[in-house]
Design a protein around this motif. Structure first.
Motif, PDB file in Angstrom:
ATOM      1  N   PHE A   1     -59.433  44.058 -20.866  1.00 49.49           N
ATOM      2  CA  PHE A   1     -58.882  45.342 -20.032  1.00 49.49           C
ATOM      3  C   PHE A   1     -57.523  45.761 -20.149  1.00 49.49           C
ATOM      4  CE2 PHE A   1     -57.407  46.715 -15.676  1.00 49.49           C
ATOM      5  CZ  PHE A   1     -58.428  47.575 -15.468  1.00 49.49           C
ATOM      6  N   GLY A   2     -57.306  47.207 -20.036  1.00 45.59           N
ATOM      7  CA  GLY A   2     -55.897  47.520 -20.326  1.00 45.59           C
ATOM      8  C   GLY A   2     -55.601  48.012 -21.584  1.00 45.59           C
TER       9      GLY A   2
ATOM     10  N   ILE B   1     -62.906  41.111 -14.682  1.00 47.54           N
ATOM     11  CA  ILE B   1     -62.258  41.657 -15.762  1.00 47.54           C
ATOM     12  C   ILE B   1     -61.306  40.630 -16.271  1.00 47.54           C
ATOM     13  CG2 ILE B   1     -62.077  43.990 -14.772  1.00 47.54           C
ATOM     14  CD1 ILE B   1     -59.266  43.289 -13.932  1.00 47.54           C
ATOM     15  N   LYS B   2     -61.101  41.057 -17.990  1.00 44.70           N
ATOM     16  CA  LYS B   2     -60.515  39.894 -18.644  1.00 44.70           C
ATOM     17  C   LYS B   2     -59.298  40.437 -19.206  1.00 44.70           C
ATOM     18  CE  LYS B   2     -62.553  36.885 -20.701  1.00 44.70           C
ATOM     19  NZ  LYS B   2     -63.234  35.838 -21.819  1.00 44.70           N
ATOM     20  N   ILE B   3     -58.134  40.168 -18.861  1.00 44.33           N
ATOM     21  CA  ILE B   3     -56.928  40.634 -19.204  1.00 44.33           C
ATOM     22  C   ILE B   3     -56.459  40.212 -20.486  1.00 44.33           C
ATOM     23  CG2 ILE B   3     -54.336  40.991 -18.605  1.00 44.33           C
ATOM     24  CD1 ILE B   3     -54.851  40.290 -15.796  1.00 44.33           C
ATOM     25  N   ASP B   4     -55.954  41.248 -21.434  1.00 41.77           N
ATOM     26  CA  ASP B   4     -56.043  40.952 -23.032  1.00 41.77           C
ATOM     27  C   ASP B   4     -54.921  40.064 -23.065  1.00 41.77           C
ATOM     28  OD1 ASP B   4     -56.879  41.664 -25.663  1.00 41.77           O
ATOM     29  OD2 ASP B   4     -54.700  42.402 -25.663  1.00 41.77           O
ATOM     30  N   ARG B   5     -54.818  39.238 -24.136  1.00 38.10           N
ATOM     31  CA  ARG B   5     -53.792  38.362 -24.594  1.00 38.10           C
ATOM     32  C   ARG B   5     -52.355  39.138 -24.766  1.00 38.10           C
ATOM     33  NH1 ARG B   5     -55.148  34.684 -27.565  1.00 38.10           N
ATOM     34  NH2 ARG B   5     -57.228  34.990 -27.384  1.00 38.10           N
ATOM     35  N   SER B   6     -52.293  40.422 -24.962  1.00 38.70           N
ATOM     36  CA  SER B   6     -51.105  41.069 -25.245  1.00 38.70           C
ATOM     37  C   SER B   6     -50.429  41.156 -24.313  1.00 38.70           C
ATOM     38  CB  SER B   6     -51.626  42.414 -25.969  1.00 38.70           C
ATOM     39  OG  SER B   6     -52.160  43.240 -25.135  1.00 38.70           O
ATOM     40  N   PHE B   7     -50.962  41.220 -22.901  1.00 40.03           N
ATOM     41  CA  PHE B   7     -50.192  41.507 -21.615  1.00 40.03           C
ATOM     42  C   PHE B   7     -49.649  40.111 -21.234  1.00 40.03           C
ATOM     43  CE2 PHE B   7     -53.164  45.026 -21.594  1.00 40.03           C
ATOM     44  CZ  PHE B   7     -52.253  46.246 -21.229  1.00 40.03           C
ATOM     45  N   VAL B   8     -50.560  38.887 -21.431  1.00 38.37           N
ATOM     46  CA  VAL B   8     -50.031  37.589 -20.858  1.00 38.37           C
ATOM     47  C   VAL B   8     -48.970  37.090 -21.949  1.00 38.37           C
ATOM     48  CG1 VAL B   8     -50.960  35.216 -21.131  1.00 38.37           C
ATOM     49  CG2 VAL B   8     -52.447  37.182 -20.289  1.00 38.37           C
ATOM     50  N   SER B   9     -48.850  37.571 -23.193  1.00 33.08           N
ATOM     51  CA  SER B   9     -47.796  36.962 -23.978  1.00 33.08           C
ATOM     52  C   SER B   9     -46.482  37.577 -23.458  1.00 33.08           C
ATOM     53  CB  SER B   9     -47.988  37.530 -25.462  1.00 33.08           C
ATOM     54  OG  SER B   9     -47.889  38.759 -25.628  1.00 33.08           O
ATOM     55  N   ARG B  10     -46.393  38.778 -22.797  1.00 31.34           N
ATOM     56  CA  ARG B  10     -45.192  39.270 -22.292  1.00 31.34           C
ATOM     57  C   ARG B  10     -44.575  38.667 -21.034  1.00 31.34           C
ATOM     58  NH1 ARG B  10     -46.292  45.790 -22.707  1.00 31.34           N
ATOM     59  NH2 ARG B  10     -47.215  45.586 -25.052  1.00 31.34           N
TER      60      ARG B  10
ATOM     61  N   GLY C   1     -55.506  33.966 -23.743  1.00 32.26           N
ATOM     62  CA  GLY C   1     -54.514  33.721 -24.507  1.00 32.26           C
ATOM     63  C   GLY C   1     -53.172  33.005 -23.729  1.00 32.26           C
ATOM     64  N   ILE C   2     -53.575  32.291 -22.810  1.00 33.65           N
ATOM     65  CA  ILE C   2     -52.584  31.429 -22.060  1.00 33.65           C
ATOM     66  C   ILE C   2     -51.984  30.272 -22.932  1.00 33.65           C
ATOM     67  CG2 ILE C   2     -51.884  30.187 -19.963  1.00 33.65           C
ATOM     68  CD1 ILE C   2     -54.294  31.549 -18.536  1.00 33.65           C
ATOM     69  N   GLU C   3     -50.877  30.207 -23.411  1.00 33.93           N
ATOM     70  CA  GLU C   3     -50.391  29.210 -24.417  1.00 33.93           C
ATOM     71  C   GLU C   3     -49.270  28.154 -23.708  1.00 33.93           C
ATOM     72  OE1 GLU C   3     -49.363  31.408 -27.827  1.00 33.93           O
ATOM     73  OE2 GLU C   3     -51.144  31.771 -28.351  1.00 33.93           O
ATOM     74  N   THR C   4     -48.625  28.555 -22.553  1.00 32.11           N
ATOM     75  CA  THR C   4     -47.539  28.044 -22.010  1.00 32.11           C
ATOM     76  C   THR C   4     -47.829  27.531 -20.513  1.00 32.11           C
ATOM     77  OG1 THR C   4     -46.237  29.525 -21.333  1.00 32.11           O
ATOM     78  CG2 THR C   4     -46.060  28.956 -23.719  1.00 32.11           C
ATOM     79  N   GLN C   5     -47.412  26.619 -20.214  1.00 36.35           N
ATOM     80  CA  GLN C   5     -47.396  26.339 -18.524  1.00 36.35           C
ATOM     81  C   GLN C   5     -46.909  27.263 -17.855  1.00 36.35           C
ATOM     82  OE1 GLN C   5     -49.228  23.649 -17.487  1.00 36.35           O
ATOM     83  NE2 GLN C   5     -48.898  24.348 -15.285  1.00 36.35           N
ATOM     84  N   GLU C   6     -45.461  27.793 -18.287  1.00 32.82           N
ATOM     85  CA  GLU C   6     -45.149  29.004 -17.347  1.00 32.82           C
ATOM     86  C   GLU C   6     -46.013  30.287 -17.307  1.00 32.82           C
ATOM     87  OE1 GLU C   6     -41.273  31.825 -17.858  1.00 32.82           O
ATOM     88  OE2 GLU C   6     -41.586  30.684 -19.387  1.00 32.82           O
ATOM     89  N   GLN C   7     -46.596  30.548 -18.273  1.00 31.57           N
ATOM     90  CA  GLN C   7     -47.604  31.630 -18.152  1.00 31.57           C
ATOM     91  C   GLN C   7     -48.795  31.332 -17.201  1.00 31.57           C
ATOM     92  OE1 GLN C   7     -49.128  32.192 -22.181  1.00 31.57           O
ATOM     93  NE2 GLN C   7     -47.321  33.398 -22.756  1.00 31.57           N
ATOM     94  N   CYS C   8     -49.236  30.069 -17.365  1.00 35.06           N
ATOM     95  CA  CYS C   8     -50.155  29.689 -16.404  1.00 35.06           C
ATOM     96  C   CYS C   8     -49.655  29.743 -14.602  1.00 35.06           C
ATOM     97  CB  CYS C   8     -50.409  27.981 -16.733  1.00 35.06           C
ATOM     98  SG  CYS C   8     -51.869  27.461 -15.514  1.00 35.06           S
ATOM     99  N   GLU C   9     -48.504  29.377 -14.597  1.00 38.57           N
ATOM    100  CA  GLU C   9     -47.997  29.137 -13.264  1.00 38.57           C
ATOM    101  C   GLU C   9     -47.940  30.487 -12.598  1.00 38.57           C
ATOM    102  OE1 GLU C   9     -47.844  26.654 -11.324  1.00 38.57           O
ATOM    103  OE2 GLU C   9     -48.847  25.423 -12.903  1.00 38.57           O
ATOM    104  N   LEU C  10     -47.422  31.255 -13.616  1.00 36.72           N
ATOM    105  CA  LEU C  10     -46.966  32.887 -13.203  1.00 36.72           C
ATOM    106  C   LEU C  10     -48.397  33.579 -12.874  1.00 36.72           C
ATOM    107  CD1 LEU C  10     -44.182  33.982 -15.858  1.00 36.72           C
ATOM    108  CD2 LEU C  10     -44.247  33.781 -13.104  1.00 36.72           C
ATOM    109  N   LEU C  11     -49.234  33.418 -13.781  1.00 39.41           N
ATOM    110  CA  LEU C  11     -50.733  33.983 -13.482  1.00 39.41           C
ATOM    111  C   LEU C  11     -51.123  33.568 -12.058  1.00 39.41           C
ATOM    112  CD1 LEU C  11     -51.915  33.921 -17.102  1.00 39.41           C
ATOM    113  CD2 LEU C  11     -51.342  36.048 -15.767  1.00 39.41           C
ATOM    114  N   LYS C  12     -51.200  32.210 -11.914  1.00 40.12           N
ATOM    115  CA  LYS C  12     -51.620  31.538 -10.774  1.00 40.12           C
ATOM    116  C   LYS C  12     -50.901  32.077  -9.456  1.00 40.12           C
ATOM    117  CE  LYS C  12     -51.173  27.169 -10.250  1.00 40.12           C
ATOM    118  NZ  LYS C  12     -51.098  25.641 -10.330  1.00 40.12           N
ATOM    119  N   SER C  13     -49.521  32.327  -9.667  1.00 42.63           N
ATOM    120  CA  SER C  13     -48.732  32.794  -8.244  1.00 42.63           C
ATOM    121  C   SER C  13     -49.219  34.177  -8.021  1.00 42.63           C
ATOM    122  CB  SER C  13     -47.294  32.609  -8.569  1.00 42.63           C
ATOM    123  OG  SER C  13     -46.800  33.512  -9.756  1.00 42.63           O
ATOM    124  N   ILE C  14     -49.418  35.019  -9.131  1.00 44.56           N
ATOM    125  CA  ILE C  14     -49.983  36.479  -8.792  1.00 44.56           C
ATOM    126  C   ILE C  14     -51.366  36.682  -8.394  1.00 44.56           C
ATOM    127  CG2 ILE C  14     -48.056  37.272 -10.367  1.00 44.56           C
ATOM    128  CD1 ILE C  14     -50.125  37.992 -12.382  1.00 44.56           C
ATOM    129  N   GLY C  15     -51.989  35.649  -8.279  1.00 37.19           N
ATOM    130  CA  GLY C  15     -53.367  35.681  -8.031  1.00 37.19           C
ATOM    131  C   GLY C  15     -54.641  35.703  -8.934  1.00 37.19           C
TER     132      GLY C  15
END
Length: 618
Positions: free
Chosen positions: A526-527, A544-553, A582-596
């Protein structure tokens, strides 16, 4: 009656014997003569009657033959008129030509009166007049036949094409020359139209592939330096599918009108097929000058065009192959080289040009070999599915797996789909691969359920070709039923290519068929493309599945988190779940969880693995 047929005997009976006197004998002779005359007269009358009957029959037959002959003559004249065919005869001794009525009509001559050879010669013009004079002189002076075709201008102002046939016969020293004249104007018109159909593209009016090959063969013989450019429209399939074939035809005609301008500057332009065009450029000078010329052509073919109150931006990509003076080449091979360069221009972003390089041939061969290798791999069991876990971000609990295609080579190496993308883009082979993926994933779901895994769910990626196949829903639902799988065990992932196109109604029908049977549909990548937010409203998408290109940013670009939060909020307002890839770090995981964000996939949780390496879940 010694000179006649014997008719009978005259017998006179008397009541008593008597001796005939001389007078009686004379009377008897006179009587006999009278009877004989009467019989002769009767016989003659019968003969005359028979002759009259015979004459009447002959007159009737003659009349019938005259009628038949007249009918045949009328039929011949009618056939000659239909065939525009007339006769003529050449008088060898006087040098005059006798013209038939239909011939005079064809030539536009007067019905009566003498017409000289010179008068007929005057009907021709230019080279045809000289050729006619030479041919008729040769025919008159020899015993050869005559065959001549030329264009005449009749006295009444008509222009016609005629064919003149002549034959010479000799009989007892007498030489006869005669022949036919045929009006072949319609024949020539049909022939010219057929040639036009063979050589021209009916939609654009440009030359077609056949004419292009003929032109290239001529250059092949002339050993002329030139360049061949092949171009096609960027996004033409999208325009065709979205707005209809009438819109596609409008684009092709518009491009053709612009390309026709090049013909005025010595270029040869042809429509090869579909949205592909070929241009032969006789451009002297260096490579840099050619690049400027090609760049101008690409720039001139980028413009907006309106359909149904909507605007689409047209552009083209172009591939160029060059040939120096005297360089040998095969036309088909030259077209293939330009096509390879065109493919590179498409890969590099479209609306640009590329020149052919020798390594492109290697890449094209590699592409073809990849398709062959994957077809063999499918047959020999080298293709298999790996599975990557999908995790519920709040609680880190497993929420299913995504089936991912892999090619396990004979040397032990494992390739991802990116390594054999050409095989997945091939419509026939991709269909066979989809059947393999579906059956393998469903078998795995059945196996995990049988071993006691709870909440088994496998996501299967379905390409646009298969999703639009009207037989696919029946196939998939039958395979699910055959394995007695619950609908919750299967989720279908599709990309935006499925939703874009003119057949959106059929796609929506397929989506509803799946959802009514309890299957979930996810919108993958998606996107990243052209799909609009309206597709989330129009189609029964559950996630919807957010593409890894957005998660990497995340964590590196300030606006990335805000963008993803907006996506999550929008999806949740439509009761749609969100999966981040494409979640590869704990920081990405926590940010994604925090935004819902609801679910996640990536190396942080689980790398894709064969089913045998995935332990049971409790």
């Amino acid at each position: 009656m010694s000179d006649e047929h014997h008719l009978g005997t005259l017998c006179i009976l008397d009541t008593k014997p008597r001796t005939l006197s001389a007078k009686d004998a004379e009377l008897l002779r006179t009587l006999g003569q009278m009877v004989s005359n009467l019989l002769r007269q009767f016989h003659q009358t019968e003969i005359e009657k028979k002759l009259n009957v015979q004459l009447d029959a002959e007159r009737a037959a003659h009349t019938q033959r005259e009628l038949q002959l007249r009918d045949k003559q009328n039929l011949l004249e009618y056939a000659s008129e239909l065939a525009a065919l007339g006769s003529w005869e050449y008088n060898h001794s006087t040098g005059q030509i006798i013209w038939g009525a239909e011939t005079r009509h064809i030539l536009g001559l007067t019905p009566v009166g003498n017409v000289t050879v010179e008068a007929v010669r005057g009907l021709f013009a230019g080279e045809d007049e000289l050729k006619w004079q030479q041919e008729i002189a040769r025919f008159a002076a020899s015993t050869t036949s005559l065959l001549f075709e030329g264009q005449i201008h009749t006295p009444d102002g008509a222009t016609k094409w005629i064919r003149v046939l002549g034959k010479t016969e000799s009989n007892g020293g007498r030489i006869a020359k005669f022949g036919l004249v045929q009006d072949i104007t319609k024949e020539r018109e049909i022939h010219e139209r057929l040639n036009e159909m063979v050589a021209r593209d009916s939609l654009t009016g440009l030359s077609n592939r056949f004419s292009l090959l003929q032109h290239l063969r001529k250059l092949q013989r002339d050993e002329t330096a030139f360049s061949f450019a092949m171009l096609d429209l960027d996004g033409f399939k999208f325009i065709n599918d979205t707005f209809g074939h009438a819109a596609g035809d409008k684009c092709l005609k518009r491009i053709a009108r612009k390309l026709r301008i090049l013909e005025a500057h010595g270029a040869f332009v042809a429509r090869i097929a579909g949205d592909e065009f070929g241009i032969v450029l006789l451009v002297p000078g260096d490579r840099r000058g050619l690049e400027r010329r090609v760049g101008k052509i690409v720039a001139s073919l980028a413009f907006p065009i309106r359909f149904q109150k909507q605007t689409a931006n047209l552009s083209v990509s172009m591939g160029v192959a060059m040939r120096g003076p005297g360089a040998s080449f095969e036309p088909e091979a030259l077209i293939a080289e330009a096509d390879m360069a065109l493919y590179e221009a498409k890969i590099l972003g479209r609306n640009r040009y590329s020149f052919f390089r020798s390594e492109m041939k290697y890449l094209a061969e590699k592409k073809a070999n990849t398709i062959v290798d994957i077809r063999k791999a499918l047959r020999s069991g080298e293709l298999e599915l790996f599975y990557q876990a999908k995790i519920l971000l709040r609680g880190r609990s497993p929420a299913g797996h995504e089936a991912l295609l892999r090619w396990r080579r004979k040397d032990g190496g494992v390739e991802t789909p990116e390594a054999f993308r050409p095989a997945l883009d091939d419509p026939l082979l991709s269909g066979e691969i989809t059947i393999f993926v579906v059956k393998s994933a469903l078998d795995q779901a059945r196996e995990w359920i049988d071993r006691g895994d709870p909440n088994v769910s496998i996501s299967i990626n379905i390409g646009p070709h298969q999703f639009r196949d009207s037989n696919f829903p029946t196939f998939l639902l039958a395979e699910i039923k055959r394995r007695r799988l619950p609908a919750s065990a299967i989720e279908i992932e599709v990309t935006e290519d499925v939703f874009l196109g003119r057949d959106a109604g059929e796609v929506l029908k397929t989506c509803r068929t799946f959802t009514e049977c309890g299957l979930r549909i996810s919108f993958d990548d998606f996107g990243t493309g052209f799909a609009s937010l309206t597709h989330l409203l129009d189609f029964p998408v559950r996630a919807i599945k957010i593409d890894r290109s957005f998660v990497s940013r995340l964590g590196t670009e300030a606006r990335a988190a805000g963008f993803l939060k907006a996506v999550c909020d929008l999806a949740h307002s439509l009761a749609i779940e969100v999966v981040a890839e494409g979640i590869e770090t704990q920081e990405q995981c926590e940010l994604l969880k925090s935004i819902g964000c609801d679910y996640g996939q990536g190396y942080l949780f689980h790398r894709p693995s064969p089913a045998r390496d995935i332990p049971p879940t409790s």
